[in-house]
Design a protein around this motif. Structure first.
Motif, PDB file in Angstrom:
ATOM      1  N   HIS A  34      -1.846   7.618   1.951  1.00  0.00           N
ATOM      2  CA  HIS A  34      -1.335   8.091   0.667  1.00  0.00           C
ATOM      3  C   HIS A  34      -2.118   7.526  -0.519  1.00  0.00           C
ATOM      4  N   HIS A  35      -3.234   6.842  -0.245  1.00  0.00           N
ATOM      5  CA  HIS A  35      -4.142   6.352  -1.288  1.00  0.00           C
ATOM      6  C   HIS A  35      -3.399   5.508  -2.339  1.00  0.00           C
ATOM      7  N   ILE A  36      -2.579   4.580  -1.845  1.00  0.00           N
ATOM      8  CA  ILE A  36      -1.819   3.700  -2.726  1.00  0.00           C
ATOM      9  C   ILE A  36      -2.573   2.384  -2.882  1.00  0.00           C
ATOM     10  N   ARG A  37      -2.667   1.895  -4.109  1.00  0.00           N
ATOM     11  CA  ARG A  37      -3.356   0.632  -4.350  1.00  0.00           C
ATOM     12  C   ARG A  37      -2.349  -0.504  -4.374  1.00  0.00           C
ATOM     13  N   GLU A  38      -2.265  -1.181  -3.243  1.00  0.00           N
ATOM     14  CA  GLU A  38      -1.383  -2.352  -3.107  1.00  0.00           C
ATOM     15  C   GLU A  38      -2.196  -3.464  -2.453  1.00  0.00           C
ATOM     16  N   SER A  39      -3.220  -3.915  -3.179  1.00  0.00           N
ATOM     17  CA  SER A  39      -4.207  -4.823  -2.596  1.00  0.00           C
ATOM     18  C   SER A  39      -3.617  -6.130  -2.095  1.00  0.00           C
ATOM     19  N   THR A  40      -2.723  -6.714  -2.878  1.00  0.00           N
ATOM     20  CA  THR A  40      -2.150  -8.003  -2.474  1.00  0.00           C
ATOM     21  C   THR A  40      -1.340  -7.870  -1.195  1.00  0.00           C
ATOM     22  N   LEU A  41      -0.507  -6.817  -1.134  1.00  0.00           N
ATOM     23  CA  LEU A  41       0.310  -6.611   0.062  1.00  0.00           C
ATOM     24  C   LEU A  41      -0.552  -6.271   1.275  1.00  0.00           C
ATOM     25  N   VAL A  42      -1.578  -5.473   1.087  1.00  0.00           N
ATOM     26  CA  VAL A  42      -2.473  -5.125   2.197  1.00  0.00           C
ATOM     27  C   VAL A  42      -3.160  -6.382   2.722  1.00  0.00           C
ATOM     28  N   SER A  43      -3.570  -7.264   1.817  1.00  0.00           N
ATOM     29  CA  SER A  43      -4.201  -8.519   2.244  1.00  0.00           C
ATOM     30  C   SER A  43      -3.231  -9.394   3.029  1.00  0.00           C
ATOM     31  N   ILE A  44      -2.000  -9.498   2.512  1.00  0.00           N
ATOM     32  CA  ILE A  44      -1.003 -10.364   3.161  1.00  0.00           C
ATOM     33  C   ILE A  44      -0.639  -9.869   4.553  1.00  0.00           C
ATOM     34  N   TYR A  45      -0.325  -8.566   4.653  1.00  0.00           N
ATOM     35  CA  TYR A  45       0.154  -8.039   5.929  1.00  0.00           C
ATOM     36  C   TYR A  45      -0.973  -7.550   6.837  1.00  0.00           C
ATOM     37  N   GLY A  46      -2.171  -7.424   6.266  1.00  0.00           N
ATOM     38  CA  GLY A  46      -3.301  -7.018   7.097  1.00  0.00           C
ATOM     39  C   GLY A  46      -4.018  -8.189   7.722  1.00  0.00           C
ATOM     40  N   ALA A  47      -3.946  -9.359   7.080  1.00  0.00           N
ATOM     41  CA  ALA A  47      -4.654 -10.538   7.577  1.00  0.00           C
ATOM     42  C   ALA A  47      -4.296 -10.892   9.020  1.00  0.00           C
ATOM     43  N   PRO A  48      -2.997 -10.966   9.384  1.00  0.00           N
ATOM     44  CA  PRO A  48      -2.694 -11.301  10.788  1.00  0.00           C
ATOM     45  C   PRO A  48      -3.151 -10.227  11.766  1.00  0.00           C
ATOM     46  N   ASP A  59      -9.274   1.492  18.484  1.00  0.00           N
ATOM     47  CA  ASP A  59     -10.305   2.002  17.568  1.00  0.00           C
ATOM     48  C   ASP A  59      -9.858   1.963  16.110  1.00  0.00           C
ATOM     49  N   GLU A  60      -8.557   1.796  15.882  1.00  0.00           N
ATOM     50  CA  GLU A  60      -8.056   1.706  14.519  1.00  0.00           C
ATOM     51  C   GLU A  60      -8.495   0.409  13.846  1.00  0.00           C
ATOM     52  N   LEU A  61      -8.960  -0.544  14.646  1.00  0.00           N
ATOM     53  CA  LEU A  61      -9.361  -1.842  14.105  1.00  0.00           C
ATOM     54  C   LEU A  61     -10.397  -1.706  12.999  1.00  0.00           C
ATOM     55  N   TRP A  62     -11.376  -0.814  13.190  1.00  0.00           N
ATOM     56  CA  TRP A  62     -12.501  -0.752  12.263  1.00  0.00           C
ATOM     57  C   TRP A  62     -12.081  -0.218  10.895  1.00  0.00           C
ATOM     58  N   VAL A  63     -11.229   0.781  10.882  1.00  0.00           N
ATOM     59  CA  VAL A  63     -10.762   1.309   9.601  1.00  0.00           C
ATOM     60  C   VAL A  63      -9.822   0.308   8.921  1.00  0.00           C
ATOM     61  N   VAL A  64      -9.055  -0.432   9.725  1.00  0.00           N
ATOM     62  CA  VAL A  64      -8.177  -1.465   9.170  1.00  0.00           C
ATOM     63  C   VAL A  64      -9.001  -2.607   8.590  1.00  0.00           C
ATOM     64  N   LEU A  65     -10.071  -2.990   9.287  1.00  0.00           N
ATOM     65  CA  LEU A  65     -10.950  -4.043   8.769  1.00  0.00           C
ATOM     66  C   LEU A  65     -11.543  -3.655   7.408  1.00  0.00           C
ATOM     67  N   GLU A  66     -11.972  -2.413   7.296  1.00  0.00           N
ATOM     68  CA  GLU A  66     -12.540  -1.939   6.030  1.00  0.00           C
ATOM     69  C   GLU A  66     -11.481  -1.934   4.933  1.00  0.00           C
ATOM     70  N   GLN A  67     -10.285  -1.461   5.284  1.00  0.00           N
ATOM     71  CA  GLN A  67      -9.186  -1.404   4.316  1.00  0.00           C
ATOM     72  C   GLN A  67      -8.808  -2.808   3.842  1.00  0.00           C
ATOM     73  N   VAL A  68      -8.655  -3.718   4.764  1.00  0.00           N
ATOM     74  CA  VAL A  68      -8.258  -5.088   4.425  1.00  0.00           C
ATOM     75  C   VAL A  68      -9.364  -5.785   3.638  1.00  0.00           C
ATOM     76  N   CYS A  69     -10.604  -5.513   3.979  1.00  0.00           N
ATOM     77  CA  CYS A  69     -11.734  -6.118   3.272  1.00  0.00           C
ATOM     78  C   CYS A  69     -11.721  -5.724   1.792  1.00  0.00           C
ATOM     79  N   ILE A  70     -11.564  -4.436   1.512  1.00  0.00           N
ATOM     80  CA  ILE A  70     -11.543  -3.959   0.121  1.00  0.00           C
ATOM     81  C   ILE A  70     -10.358  -4.561  -0.625  1.00  0.00           C
ATOM     82  N   ALA A  71      -9.198  -4.611   0.045  1.00  0.00           N
ATOM     83  CA  ALA A  71      -8.015  -5.199  -0.585  1.00  0.00           C
ATOM     84  C   ALA A  71      -8.225  -6.687  -0.860  1.00  0.00           C
TER      85      ALA A  71
END
Length: 328
Positions: A34-48, A59-71
């Motif tokens: 949904h192209h929502i900018r929630e960088s802090t939350l993505v970092s917090i819940y994406g880190a683990p 295979d979802e790992l790679w897109v998640v890594l990119e998403q978490v990196c930008i956040a």
């Protein structure tokens, strides 16, 4: 999923303290789709997810890594960003998408020269790479090098002439440098591309008002009127105030005692419907604020403001005073 559902999902995440990995994954997917900018939350819940549970993502790992990196870059968690970039680079060496992340990491560390070199190499591979072109413009603006930013934006617009946001940004840069004629050209391009956008008419009218002189004030009057005609039923106080100020300025110029040249006074006095449009603007603004939720202080100040900009009728260009025009 609506905004309400998003808040429910967020509440569930907070209740789980980020320990529900399935829920974390669902949240990141929702934000991504949904192209929502929630960088802090993505970092917090994406880190683990990318640190301890990477193997469960498939295979979802790679897109998640990119998403978490930008956040992470957005929220200045550079350690997390470095981890994501390292894993992506190991999997996809020499990938252009990884190079993008590496350049963004350099920007986050204020290594603008290094980042700019990466973007230049990307443009050698693909001269139409919009991401690299826009990042170079951003770097120039961060350095307060407006001349360089204008140059890069003009280069970008020679390739992507229909990018209205770029034209608007270029106009803004010209205005910051007092280059109003150049900014005017940008707005003309914007109006050709978006002839029904009333906000562009207002901004262009404001530019013409700033440029001053009878000809520009006449254009400002017309474009404020166009904006009001396109958007008669919505909040148009900005356009009404602009029209009020423009008609008042024309009345001032028409007054021979104003110090303007005879030619300017004569031209201003020939402007049509100035007093009528001034009265209409005052009437409409009074009505709009009476029916609005504006503060009491603002409503109390309005009559004095309208009085200061009142034009009962245009002065006679041959008269020596301004008795017929209230120009306090």
């Amino acid at each position: 999923m609506s905004a309400t559902n998003f808040e429910l999902l967020r509440a569930r995440l907070e209740a789980s303290s980020g320990k529900d990995i399935k829920l974390n994954r669902e949240f990141l997917k929702y934000v991504r789709e949904h192209h929502i900018r929630e960088s802090t939350l993505v970092s917090i819940y994406g880190a683990p997810l990318v640190d301890k549970y990477a193997s469960s993502l498939g295979d979802e790992l790679w897109v998640v890594l990119e998403q978490v990196c930008i956040a992470a870059l957005d929220s200045q968690d550079l350690k997390l960003a470095d981890m994501c970039i390292s894993k992506l680079d190991a999997k996809f060496p020499n990938s252009s998408r990884v190079r993008r992340l590496q350049a963004l990491r350099m920007e986050a560390a204020v290594r603008y020269d290094d980042a700019d070199l990466v973007y230049q190499r990307m443009l050698l591979d693909d001269p139409t790479n919009t991401f690299a072109m826009k990042r170079r413009i951003t770097i120039a603006r961060e350095r307060r090098d407006l001349t360089r930013a204008v140059q890069l934006l003009n280069e970008y617009l020679t390739v992507f002439m229909s990018d209205t946001e770029a034209w608007l940004e270029l106009a803004d840069l010209y205005i910051q440098q007092g280059m109003y004629s150049n900014a005017s050209f940008c707005f003309e391009e914007l109006l050709l591309a978006s002839p029904q956008n009333c906000h562009l008419y207002v901004k262009y009218a404001e530019l013409r008002f700033t440029m001053g002189g009878v000809e520009n004030l006449e254009l400002a009057k017309k474009y404020y009127s166009f904006a009001l005609e396109l958007n008669p039923d919505k909040n148009t106080n900005r356009a009404w105030f602009g029209l009020l100020a423009t008609t008042h300025a024309l009345a001032l110029l028409a007054d021979p005692s104003s110090g303007a040249s005879k030619k300017a006074s004569s031209a201003a006095s020939e402007s049509k419907y100035v007093a009528e449009m001034n009265k209409l603007a005052r009437t409409q603004l009074t009505k709009n604020y009476e029916n609005s939720s504006a503060t009491t202080t603002l409503k109390e100040c309005l009559p004095k403001t309208l009085s200061d900009f009142t034009v009962d009728r245009m002065p006679d260009s041959g008269s020596s005073s301004s008795k017929d025009a209230k120009t306090r």
